[in-house]
Structures are given as structure tokens and as C-alpha cells.
Design a protein around this motif. Structure first.
Motif, PDB file in Angstrom:
ATOM      1  N   ASN A 268       9.783   2.610   4.723  1.00 17.67           N
ATOM      2  CA  ASN A 268       8.443   3.180   4.570  1.00 17.67           C
ATOM      3  C   ASN A 268       7.828   2.634   3.284  1.00 17.67           C
ATOM      4  O   ASN A 268       7.996   3.215   2.212  1.00 17.67           O
ATOM      5  CB  ASN A 268       8.519   4.709   4.548  1.00 17.67           C
ATOM      6  N   LEU A 269       7.119   1.500   3.398  1.00 15.67           N
ATOM      7  CA  LEU A 269       6.562   0.826   2.229  1.00 15.67           C
ATOM      8  C   LEU A 269       5.038   0.840   2.274  1.00 15.67           C
ATOM      9  O   LEU A 269       4.430   0.939   3.335  1.00 15.67           O
ATOM     10  CB  LEU A 269       7.048  -0.629   2.169  1.00 15.67           C
ATOM     11  N   LYS A 270       4.449   0.732   1.109  1.00 15.74           N
ATOM     12  CA  LYS A 270       3.006   0.554   0.963  1.00 15.74           C
ATOM     13  C   LYS A 270       2.770  -0.582  -0.013  1.00 15.74           C
ATOM     14  O   LYS A 270       3.688  -0.982  -0.757  1.00 15.74           O
ATOM     15  CB  LYS A 270       2.338   1.832   0.456  1.00 15.74           C
ATOM     16  N   ALA A 271       1.567  -1.113  -0.007  1.00 19.42           N
ATOM     17  CA  ALA A 271       1.207  -2.176  -0.953  1.00 19.42           C
ATOM     18  C   ALA A 271       0.326  -1.593  -2.046  1.00 19.42           C
ATOM     19  O   ALA A 271      -0.624  -0.862  -1.765  1.00 19.42           O
ATOM     20  CB  ALA A 271       0.482  -3.309  -0.237  1.00 19.42           C
ATOM     21  N   VAL A 272       0.656  -1.894  -3.287  1.00 18.26           N
ATOM     22  CA  VAL A 272      -0.176  -1.531  -4.437  1.00 18.26           C
ATOM     23  C   VAL A 272      -0.770  -2.823  -4.982  1.00 18.26           C
ATOM     24  O   VAL A 272      -0.053  -3.661  -5.543  1.00 18.26           O
ATOM     25  CB  VAL A 272       0.633  -0.795  -5.518  1.00 18.26           C
ATOM     26  N   VAL A 273      -2.080  -2.999  -4.774  1.00 13.69           N
ATOM     27  CA  VAL A 273      -2.769  -4.242  -5.114  1.00 13.69           C
ATOM     28  C   VAL A 273      -3.802  -3.951  -6.197  1.00 13.69           C
ATOM     29  O   VAL A 273      -4.476  -2.921  -6.167  1.00 13.69           O
ATOM     30  CB  VAL A 273      -3.455  -4.849  -3.866  1.00 13.69           C
TER      31      VAL A 273
END
Length: 417
Positions: A268-273
Motif C-alpha cells: 500500500n504505497l503512495k507517491a509524495v511529489v
């Protein structure tokens, strides 16, 4: 006798005239060619500049940023007590369950305190039980006394009744009768008092035990606290996932609350941009974004926008709609492109160096059928990652210089060869 040859002199004279005339013609042509050149116009090799054509059509306004993949469910495991790291059981990269031991700590002082607290709790509990038995024994004694008084009171009532009847017949004196009646009254009063004592003792049994119970609870609370700290010397994961980091090594001393390890769910990953602050006003929750993991592009939507600006950028969280490709893992560097809007039928050009949206600047535009580029003022509109809208100053089909031309700021025209 020498003979003068006039033909040789004439031939030499003719040759000098021909050479001189040729030199005059060459020098005149060179002068004419140089006069046709503008020596004040610098020349730039075409290989050194980046040229682009002005177009008209649809433009996607977007912003680009660099970031990393971050677990949605991330947990730091902190030390519940101070101690020394004796043994590291699991290293980063291993899958752990909530009860998986990760490392062991030691603290001899805490071990002794936990033992003393357990003994104190057991002593307080034993004292409470002893006092409870004593109170129950007292109640039983009161009940026995009450039963004995009830028997005596019934016996005195019977004697008083008999003596009263016999006194009427003259067989018992008045004194004897009054003694029987008085004894009956005394025993009846004592019986009432004993009944009240028994009732009071029964009703206040919990009150009498409360003080001892409080001591037991206090000892138990201290024992539970120290026992939890003692159990905390064996550090467990607490959640299921992959062990990401460890901040300590064997032999190190750690304090209470110090972060020891990090566990995350890699599924369960998200991107922090981080997006440039100039686009912060357009960032909104729900905007579509494309994240390039270098192993495939994944669609997502902005789920959070950081209210703070750091180093000229704003952090946004992107939650994925599509499944991530193989190889995606925490801390993987990714590139994210946030889509703001689609602009229809606009004049646009590839984004020149140093261009800024909603601004007025100058740019070199090549003249038609010529190698001369003239500096012209233009007005930019909305900008994207690789394109920018031209509001005024250029037309579709114009060819312009897009590269950095700061070295020619003092010139309004250049020649590109």
C-alpha cells in the motif's frame, strides 16, 4: 654591338598593367562584399541554439515534480524503556508479523524494580485477603452472639410470663415478677443493639476493605507498569509488514521513546511529489496525476496538499488508481506530472529557457527566408511542463530561438548559420 629590342619592354609593360588591373578588380570586389555585410550583427552557429516552431492547437497545462514512493501505513517502533541493545534478531528487508521479536534490550535496574513491584503487589494482595477473612470472622462472631441473645431473650420472656401468672395466684412475690420482667427488657434491648451491630458490619464491609483494596490497586498498577516496561525489553513489530529501517546497532544505549525500527506495508504505497511553489495556487485535492516509476507510468489522484512551502516546493500526496508495476518499493524515486487543465485552440510553443507564465519577455524570431533573427517582445499566458501559451507577439508558423540567449542581451539581431 648591342641591338635594342623594343618588343620586350612593351610586353613587360603590358603584364604590369594586367596584374595591376586584376588587383584593383579583386580589391574592389572584396570591398563591395564587405560593404554588403552588417559587421555589427553577431553570428551564432545553428548547432549551438535550440529552435522551435510556433503552433496552434490543444495544450495540456501540467506541472512536473520529483518525489518518492512512501507507504500509506508506516509505523515507527519506539523504545518503551531505556536499555542496552543486546541482540538484533531481524534485519531490514524481512517480513514481520505483529508479535515478531525484532531486538532484545537489557536493563538490570528495571529487572530488579519489576521483581520488587511484583513482590509488593503479592504482599498487598495477601494483606487484603487476610483482612477480608478477619472481617468475615467478626461478622460470624456477631451472628453467633446474636443467636445466643435471641435464645436468652426468649427464655427471659417465658420466665416473665410464668412469674406474672404465678404472681396473680399469689405463688410468686412481686419482687420476683419484677426481676423477670426487667431481665426480659434488658435482653430485648441488647438483642436490638446486636442486630444493629451486625447490620452495620455487613453494610460497611466493602467500606472497611476499600482502604486495603486501594493499596492493592496501587501496588498492582506499579507492577503492571514495570512489567510492561520489562516486557518492552523484547521489541516486537506491532504490525505486519516489511522491516524498513533500523536506527541502532548491538551494544548501543537507547532512551525511552527513541525510534528503533520502522515497519511498513509495501503493498500500500503512495507517491509524495514536490511541485514548484509557482504552481501551488492551482494544486487541489482530486486532480489527476501521472507517476513515472521508471518501470511504467501509473495514474493517480492528489489526496493531500501540504500547506507549507519548503525549499521553493510544495509536497503533494498522490494516491494511485491503477496497480503499481513490479519493482515498486518504498523510497523509490519517481517523477510525477499533475494535470491542471486542457486548453483548446491556443497559440503555443515549446517552453523557452527562463520563460515564466503570465509575463512579458523578448525572444529571437527568425525572419522569413533569411538567417537573421530579430528580438521581438511577446506576452506569455499559461504554462505547462514543456509548452507555454503565447498570448501576443507570435503567430503560428513562426520559428523562434528557445535556448538561453543571455550572452546576446546587448543585441537585437543575430545571424544564425
Amino acid at each position: 654591338m648591342d641591338i635594342v629590342r623594343n618588343d620586350i619592354k612593351k610586353k613587360k609593360r603590358r603584364n604590369r598593367i594586367i596584374v595591376g588591373s586584376s588587383a584593383v578588380i579583386v580589391f574592389g570586389f572584396a570591398a563591395w562584399w564587405l560593404m554588403g555585410l552588417d559587421v555589427s550583427t553577431p553570428t551564432v552557429e545553428e548547432e549551438r541554439v535550440w529552435l522551435g516552431d510556433v503552433e496552434q492547437g490543444e495544450m495540456m497545462r501540467e506541472a512536473r515534480g520529483i518525489g518518492t514512493l512512501v507507504p500509506e501505513d508506516l509505523r515507527w517502533i519506539a523504545s518503551e524503556t531505556s536499555g542496552r541493545v543486546e541482540r538484533i534478531i531481524v534485519r531490514p528487508g524481512a517480513w514481520v508479523e505483529p508479535e515478531t521479536p525484532i531486538m532484545e534490550l537489557s536493563n538490570p535496574t528495571l529487572e530488579q524494580q519489576a521483581l520488587d513491584a511484583r513482590l509488593a503487589f503479592e504482599a498487598a494482595e495477601a494483606d487484603y485477603l487476610t483482612y477480608d477473612v478477619q472481617l468475615q470472622s467478626n461478622i460470624l462472631q456477631l451472628q453467633a452472639n446474636l443467636a445466643q441473645l435471641e435464645a436468652q431473650q426468649k427464655e427471659a420472656a417465658l420466665d416473665a410470663e410464668i412469674d406474672t401468672e404465678l404472681n396473680k395466684e399469689g405463688l410468686v412475690s412481686n419482687l420476683q415478677m419484677r426481676r423477670s420482667l426487667l431481665r426480659h427488657e434488658q435482653l430485648t434491648t441488647r438483642l436490638d443493639i446486636e442486630r444493629q451491630r451486625l447490620e452495620f458490619s455487613q453494610n460497611n464491609l466493602d467500606t472497611q476493605l476499600s482502604a486495603r483494596k486501594a493499596s492493592v490497586n496501587q501496588a498492582k498498577a506499579r507492577f503492571d507498569l514495570l512489567q510492561d516496561q520489562f516486557d518492552g525489553l523484547t521489541v516486537v513489530a506491532g504490525v505486519a509488514g516489511v522491516l524498513q529501517k533500523q536506527t541502532v546497532e548491538e551494544g548501543m544505549q537507547v532512551g525511552i521513546g527513541q525510534n528503533l525500527s520502522q515497519v511498513a506495508d509495501p503493498k500500500n504505497l503512495k507517491a509524495v511529489v514536490r511541485i514548484a511553489e509557482i504552481n501551488a495556487k492551482d494544486l487541489m485535492i482530486g486532480l489527476t496525476a501521472i507517476v513515472d516509476t521508471r518501470n511504467g507510468k501509473v495514474r493517480g489522484k492528489i489526496s493531500r496538499v501540504d500547506p507549507n512551502v519548503e525549499n521553493g516546493t510544495v509536497a503533494v500526496d498522490i494516491r494511485f488508481i491503477d496497480p503499481l508495476p513490479d519493482g515498486a518499493r518504498p523510497d523509490l524515486t519517481v517523477e510525477g506530472v499533475v494535470e491542471f487543465e486542457r486548453l483548446a485552440n491556443v497559440v503555443k510553443v515549446k517552453r523557452p529557457a527562463s520563460s515564466r507564465p503570465e509575463s512579458q519577455m523578448t525572444i529571437f524570431k527568425l525572419s522569413a527566408d533569411s538567417d537573421i533573427a530579430l528580438r521581438v517582445p511577446i506576452t506569455y499566458g499559461k504554462a505547462s511542463v514543456s509548452q507555454i501559451e503565447v498570448v501576443e507577439g507570435l503567430n503560428p508558423g513562426d520559428r523562434v530561438v528557445l535556448s538561453d540567449m543571455s550572452d546576446w542581451d546587448d543585441h537585437d539581431r543575430i545571424r544564425i548559420q
